[in-house]
Design an enzyme around this catalytic site. Structure first.
Site, short mmCIF file in Angstrom:
data_model
loop_
_atom_site.label_atom_id
_atom_site.label_comp_id
_atom_site.label_asym_id
_atom_site.label_seq_id
_atom_site.Cartn_x
_atom_site.Cartn_y
_atom_site.Cartn_z
CB CYS A 19 -0.91 -0.03 1.22
SG CYS A 19 -2.53 0.65 0.89
CB CYS A 91 -4.07 1.68 -2.26
SG CYS A 91 -2.29 1.97 -2.28
CB CYS A 98 4.71 -1.57 -6.90
SG CYS A 98 5.27 -0.53 -5.59
#
Length: 144
Positions: A19, A91, A98
């Site tokens: 996240c 998220c 990423c």
């Protein structure tokens, strides 16, 4: 490349939750997984811009009897060179920032609302419960 405990040796599956700040959702996912499914899964969490564990995340985990003193916000770089059976982004920002994690055998995206935006304990409880429900579903589907 390191071959951490469990990978390729029949040990627990290694899962990394990502996240943005590693403050709420990924922390709760890590703690819930290790608490309820630790016999099958070893969970970790990290963020692209870690910002410390949110006090309400600790509070709602403690309500389920989960020890939170060992939780800490970690940067994704801390896991460079490690292998994971599954990397789960929670998220949109983490999913976008990423897009590739070289140590992941499989990747999933499970977007959840950010409880820190409301700073309301009930919102944290709802997200905690959503995470736990999704984890149970993944285990039943044998995705993890």
């Amino acid at each position: 490349m390191k071959s951490p405990e469990g990978v390729g040796r029949g040990g627990p599956l290694r899962v990394l939750f990502l996240c943005t700040e590693n403050a709420c959702r990924s922390q709760m996912a890590e703690a819930l997984t290790n608490h309820f499914f630790g016999d099958r899964v070893r969970a970790f969490s990290a963020g692209v811009r870690p910002g410390g564990v949110h006090p309400l995340a600790r509070k709602v985990l403690s309500e389920l009897g989960i020890e939170t003193s060992g939780l800490r916000s970690k940067h994704l770089n801390e896991f460079d060179g490690q292998e994971f059976d599954l990397v789960i982004t929670l998220c949109e920002a983490a999913a976008a920032e990423c897009p590739v994690f070289s140590g992941a055998k499989k990747r999933l995206h499970l977007p959840l609302p950010d409880p820190a935006k409301s700073n309301d304990p009930e919102t944290f409880r709802r997200v905690r419960d959503q995470i736990l429900s999704r984890l149970k579903e993944l285990l039943e589907e044998e995705a993890i």
